[in-house]
Enzyme design. Structure first.
Site, PDB file in Angstrom:
ATOM      1  N   ASP A  50       0.823  -1.212   0.000  1.00 53.41           N
ATOM      2  CA  ASP A  50       0.000   0.000   0.000  1.00 53.41           C
ATOM      3  C   ASP A  50       0.854   1.258   0.000  1.00 53.41           C
ATOM      4  OD1 ASP A  50      -2.283  -1.444  -0.038  1.00 53.41           O
ATOM      5  OD2 ASP A  50      -2.703  -1.275   2.115  1.00 53.41           O
ATOM      6  N   SER A  95     -14.302 -24.451 -29.780  1.00 53.98           N
ATOM      7  CA  SER A  95     -14.600 -25.037 -28.470  1.00 53.98           C
ATOM      8  C   SER A  95     -14.183 -26.506 -28.514  1.00 53.98           C
ATOM      9  CB  SER A  95     -16.069 -24.861 -28.123  1.00 53.98           C
ATOM     10  OG  SER A  95     -16.826 -25.799 -28.829  1.00 53.98           O
ATOM     11  N   GLU A 133      -4.669 -30.899 -18.003  1.00 53.89           N
ATOM     12  CA  GLU A 133      -4.802 -29.761 -17.077  1.00 53.89           C
ATOM     13  C   GLU A 133      -6.250 -29.599 -16.642  1.00 53.89           C
ATOM     14  OE1 GLU A 133      -3.790 -27.272 -20.667  1.00 53.89           O
ATOM     15  OE2 GLU A 133      -4.953 -25.790 -19.519  1.00 53.89           O
ATOM     16  N   LYS A 135      -9.958 -28.202 -16.203  1.00 50.48           N
ATOM     17  CA  LYS A 135     -10.881 -27.399 -17.011  1.00 50.48           C
ATOM     18  C   LYS A 135     -11.497 -26.363 -16.073  1.00 50.48           C
ATOM     19  CE  LYS A 135     -14.528 -27.980 -20.433  1.00 50.48           C
ATOM     20  NZ  LYS A 135     -15.435 -26.949 -20.015  1.00 50.48           N
ATOM     21  N   ARG A 156     -15.815 -14.938 -26.231  1.00 49.26           N
ATOM     22  CA  ARG A 156     -15.820 -15.895 -27.322  1.00 49.26           C
ATOM     23  C   ARG A 156     -16.906 -15.547 -28.344  1.00 49.26           C
ATOM     24  NH1 ARG A 156     -18.302 -20.657 -28.500  1.00 49.26           N
ATOM     25  NH2 ARG A 156     -17.061 -21.975 -29.848  1.00 49.26           N
ATOM     26  N   GLU A 192      -9.285 -18.241 -19.404  1.00 44.78           N
ATOM     27  CA  GLU A 192     -10.567 -18.118 -18.717  1.00 44.78           C
ATOM     28  C   GLU A 192     -10.499 -17.036 -17.658  1.00 44.78           C
ATOM     29  OE1 GLU A 192     -11.961 -20.933 -20.974  1.00 44.78           O
ATOM     30  OE2 GLU A 192     -13.302 -20.599 -19.260  1.00 44.78           O
ATOM     31  N   LYS A 308      -4.743 -32.190 -24.328  1.00 49.41           N
ATOM     32  CA  LYS A 308      -4.376 -31.605 -25.622  1.00 49.41           C
ATOM     33  C   LYS A 308      -3.088 -32.222 -26.128  1.00 49.41           C
ATOM     34  CE  LYS A 308      -5.678 -27.295 -23.556  1.00 49.41           C
ATOM     35  NZ  LYS A 308      -5.243 -25.950 -23.197  1.00 49.41           N
TER      36      LYS A 308
HETATM   37  S1  IVH Z   1      -8.304 -25.452 -24.271  1.00 49.97           S
HETATM   38  C1  IVH Z   1      -9.814 -25.199 -28.964  1.00 49.97           C
HETATM   39  N1  IVH Z   1      -8.053 -25.530 -21.711  1.00 49.97           N
HETATM   40  O1  IVH Z   1     -13.638 -24.869 -22.033  1.00 49.97           O
HETATM   41  C2  IVH Z   1     -10.326 -25.117 -27.602  1.00 49.97           C
HETATM   42  N2  IVH Z   1     -10.116 -24.802 -22.591  1.00 49.97           N
HETATM   43  O2  IVH Z   1     -15.300 -26.219 -24.682  1.00 49.97           O
HETATM   44  C3  IVH Z   1      -9.208 -25.382 -26.645  1.00 49.97           C
HETATM   45  N3  IVH Z   1     -11.749 -24.155 -20.888  1.00 49.97           N
HETATM   46  O3  IVH Z   1     -14.586 -22.535 -24.177  1.00 49.97           O
HETATM   47  C4  IVH Z   1      -9.591 -24.978 -25.325  1.00 49.97           C
HETATM   48  N4  IVH Z   1     -10.488 -24.583 -19.159  1.00 49.97           N
HETATM   49  O4  IVH Z   1     -12.699 -21.679 -22.816  1.00 49.97           O
HETATM   50  C5  IVH Z   1      -8.875 -25.244 -22.723  1.00 49.97           C
HETATM   51  N5  IVH Z   1      -7.676 -25.624 -19.431  1.00 49.97           N
HETATM   52  C6  IVH Z   1      -8.478 -25.353 -20.445  1.00 49.97           C
HETATM   53  C7  IVH Z   1      -9.775 -24.880 -20.252  1.00 49.97           C
HETATM   54  C8  IVH Z   1     -10.576 -24.613 -21.366  1.00 49.97           C
HETATM   55  C9  IVH Z   1     -11.676 -24.154 -19.570  1.00 49.97           C
HETATM   56  C10 IVH Z   1     -12.932 -23.747 -21.679  1.00 49.97           C
HETATM   57  C11 IVH Z   1     -12.601 -23.057 -22.972  1.00 49.97           C
HETATM   58  C12 IVH Z   1     -13.639 -23.522 -23.938  1.00 49.97           C
HETATM   59  C13 IVH Z   1     -14.294 -24.647 -23.247  1.00 49.97           C
HETATM   60  C14 IVH Z   1     -14.149 -25.887 -24.064  1.00 49.97           C
END
Ligand code: IVH
Length: 719
Positions: A50, A95, A133, A135, A156, A192, A308
């Site tokens: 602060d 998505s 990882e 979600k 999005r 996110e 992924k």
């Molecule tokens: S990778 C090409 N990683 O879940 C899409 N998505 O339907 C690759 N989400 O709208 C997304 N955590 O915004 C990815 N660790 C994560 C995620 C994540 C949340 C969301 C993403 C997307 C939806 C997938």
């Protein structure tokens, strides 16, 4: 030797050294922001932080030319926007199609194994490197950085175009406005925005105590916040950001997502973690299990994992459908559910008077903890799920903090609909006071100002800084006062004596902690001062629903005393008008130049309060205490709207006698020009509009020297 400065004028600092210091402070603050918000490893105390922050703010005020648009002090939110512009994403935001939803009976990992086998088939190799990882249960966002500087942030949307939410995202501390080190020319970061669980719970408690609606879950709170047009509102909400990927990119080449993630981290971007590498199916399954175990410690809502392919060449080879890439899949965790018996439903009176039904369960073990109670929210929820005593129910501990009842699995033999109202016999279970259900709200609420369940909240609010600002009286003291039965409602505070307060034990019996004489005398002194605090503070302090700080100020601009508010013709009018359309409402408010803070909902809450037994008691108690809150004339007048045509602003009229038309007509004419009409002549009256007759008011006006005018005189004033 130079002449000493006789008047000790502060020498303006040479701008050069100020500029240097601004740069130093900015760098330090950004460094500590990064440690605090992105790495959860702060190195300095809040107080030290602060101090740096205030020094920077101070320097920027004194040297406005040194203020950088991306200064860390500019996170409080700029001006509200009119609406959301549309932004076309540099690369579409896809998505994930393969989200594996699971039912209780399914083999959990079946579909996940199938996904991995599809990868093997497509790529023609047995072992494919992937990352696993959590979600994040948040709102997807794309951040575009040009030459290291945040250019915009977008939702999005439909995947191709989204809303421009830059104004809001700039207030989120974990989003860097400038990247560190060697930033690429162009970088679209995907991730996110979410609200951490703890911050969400704290915010909801605060909202509940302020009488504001609460959010159902962190995701709703996040989505609702990002839709705000006013970034100052957003700045106050505890949002956070985590990156998990990228879109468009122009910079040094890289070959796999793992390397890329590390370089994003070096640029100061917070990365979603844990990010586990898995080289074969066995390792994938182990990683999923590991995250499942850890998921309650992540601090944010998650209901699964994202898998992924790591290599970018392999991702390109796999390609994508129109909606989703073939190189990614999401896998939902099995919700943690158990069946048990609903033994009873009890009613808790919350600190704000809301009656909440609680399910008393036969204890069951759900993912390591014993659950014996679950919230039932409200009557609507009970009816919708047909929850009744004696039923077998499915209890879930999902990402949420409090267990919930999913559904009834077996109805009880002689099932009876459960009614909150009937079960408490129409009375508050804490004080037996009346309970009410406001229009448009499902919750039942105890409306008794004296309700002991609410005493601590009421007293704490009454004494809070924006209310009567009682120095030294916070929640701990309020709690102790109520516990020791020294005070049951706010106005009883005025009966407290210094000698009584000093020995007050704030601690427990085993480890007592005395409030102390010095603190006691501070409170008593503050209470004395509170007696003469202005009307707006008193109105706010009463904790009347919907009556916030601005509405209280507005009311005190339009009324002189508390009794005037209670008998307000304006509020009566608004009340009559609760169903009027917007246009009519505007016509009504215009003459008062009202800011809109006082509307029918406030009027209704105020009239209900003062008409109730509790409200009458308050007025009586104030009279007994000889407290008569008065309006503070220093309050700013409402927006200087079209005052050119409002010659009567600030003028108070009383109407008497027989006039050529009904009194109401004259009242409207006066109010249309900004004037106010009251019922009786006092020294605050400016004009008495007198027709034929009108004896006693005319006499009083003459005695007080109030100007007496006739219809013609009024016409002149109105012109
Ligand atoms: S990778 C090409 N990683 O879940 C899409 N998505 O339907 C690759 N989400 O709208 C997304 N955590 O915004 C990815 N660790 C994560 C995620 C994540 C949340 C969301 C993403 C997307 C939806 C997938």
């Amino acid at each position: 030797m130079s002449q000493p400065d006789l008047f000790e004028n502060p020498q303006p600092e040479p701008s050069g050294s100020a500029a240097k210091r601004v740069k130093e402070l900015t760098e330090q603050i950004l460094h500590h922001d990064d440690l605090y918000y992105n790495r959860a490893s702060p190195e300095i105390s809040d107080a030290q932080y602060d101090k740096l922050y205030r020094e920077l703010e101070d320097l920027e005020t004194r040297h406005p030319e040194l203020l950088e648009p991306n200064s860390p002090t500019k996170r409080v939110g700029g001006e509200p926007i009119e609406g959301f512009k549309q932004i076309t994403h540099a690369l579409p935001m896809l998505s994930i199609d393969d989200v594996f939803e699971l039912k209780d009976s399914e083999e959990p990992a079946g579909e996940l194994i199938a996904f991995y086998q599809r990868l093997i088939k497509h790529l023609g190799r047995e072992e494919i490197a992937v990352t696993v990882e959590p979600k994040i249960d948040g709102v997807a966002v794309s951040l575009l950085y040009r030459e290291g500087r945040l250019a915009y942030a977008a939702t999005r949307g439909d995947g191709t175009t989204g809303d421009d939410i830059t104004h809001n995202v700039r207030t989120i501390r974990s989003v860097p406005l400038d990247l560190q080190g060697h930033a690429p020319d162009l970088l679209e970061v995907r991730g996110e925005i979410f609200m951490p669980n703890e911050a969400f719970a704290a915010m909801n408690t605060e909202r509940d105590e302020a009488g504001l609606p609460t959010f159902a879950n962190p995701r709703n709170a996040t989505a609702g916040t990002l839709k705000q047009l006013d970034p100052k509102v957003v700045a106050k909400r505890p949002l956070a950001f985590l990156a998990h990927g990228h879109g468009a990119y122009e910079g040094p080449e890289f070959s796999d997502a793992m390397t890329f993630s590390k370089s994003l981290e070096k640029l100061g971007l917070p990365i979603n973690q844990p990010l586990i590498e898995a080289g074969n199916l066995e390792e994938v399954l182990a990683a999923v299990k590991r995250i499942d175990k850890q998921r309650h410690d992540l601090g944010y809502g998650t209901d699964g994992v994202v898998i992924k392919v790591t290599s970018l060449a392999e991702r390109a080879q796999l390609g994508h459908t129109s909606r989703a890439p073939r190189w990614a899949a999401a896998y939902k965790f099995l919700p943690e559910q158990q069946e048990t018996k609903l033994l009873d439903i009890t009613i808790q009176v919350g600190r704000t008077g809301v009656l909440t039904p609680v399910a008393e369960l036969e204890p069951v073990l759900i993912s390591g903890t014993t659950v014996s109670r679950a919230t039932l929210h409200n009557q609507d929820e009970i009816d919708r799920k047909e929850v009744h005593i004696g039923a077998m129910v499915l209890v879930e501990k999902a990402g949420e903090i409090i267990p919930a009842i999913v559904k009834v699995t077996h109805a009880a033999k002689n099932a009876k609909r459960y009614s909150i109202f009937q079960s408490v016999d129409g009375k508050c279970p804490s004080c037996e006071g009346p309970i009410t259900q406001e229009e448009g709200f499902v919750a039942w609420r105890c409306s008794n100002f004296q309700c002991p369940a609410q005493a601590v909240t009421r007293i704490t609010h009454f004494a809070s800084r924006k209310a009567l600002d009682i120095d030294g009286l916070g929640e701990t003291v309020a709690e102790a006062l109520v516990r020791h039965k020294m005070c049951h409602n706010p106005l009883e505070l005025f009966h407290l004596e210094e000698d009584q307060l000093g020995p007050l034990n704030l601690g427990s019996e085993e480890s007592p902690r005395r409030f102390g004489q010095k603190n006691a005398s501070r409170v008593i002194k503050s209470l004395k001062e509170a007696r003469n605090k202005p009307l707006n503070r008193w109105l706010y302090a009463m904790g009347i629903r919907h009556l916030g700080e601005s509405a209280a100020k507005e009311l005190s601009r339009l009324h002189q005393t508390l009794s005037e508010v209670v008998e307000s013709p304006l509020l009566a009018e608004l009340l009559k008008d609760t169903r009027a359309d917007a246009k009519k409402k505007n016509e009504l408010l215009l003459p008062y130049q009202m800011s809109g803070d006082v509307g029918p909902a406030v009027a209704l809450a105020i009239s209900e309060f003062f008409e109730s037994e509790a409200g009458q008691h308050v007025m009586q108690a104030l009279a007994n205490l000889d407290i008569n809150p008065k309006s503070d004339n220093h309050l700013p007048k409402a927006a200087e709207a079209d005052t050119s045509n409002m010659p009567l602003i600030g003028k108070t009229f009383v109407i008497t006698g027989t006039l050529s038309e009904e009194r109401g007509v004259f009242k409207e004419r006066i109010e249309a020009k900004g004037g106010k009409v009251t019922g009786s002549v006092s020294k605050n009256t400016d004009y008495l509009l007198a027709g034929e007759g009108g004896g006693s008011k005319r006499d009083k006006a003459e005695k007080l020297g109030v100007k007496i005018i006739d219809e013609e005189g009024l016409l002149t004033l109105l012109a």
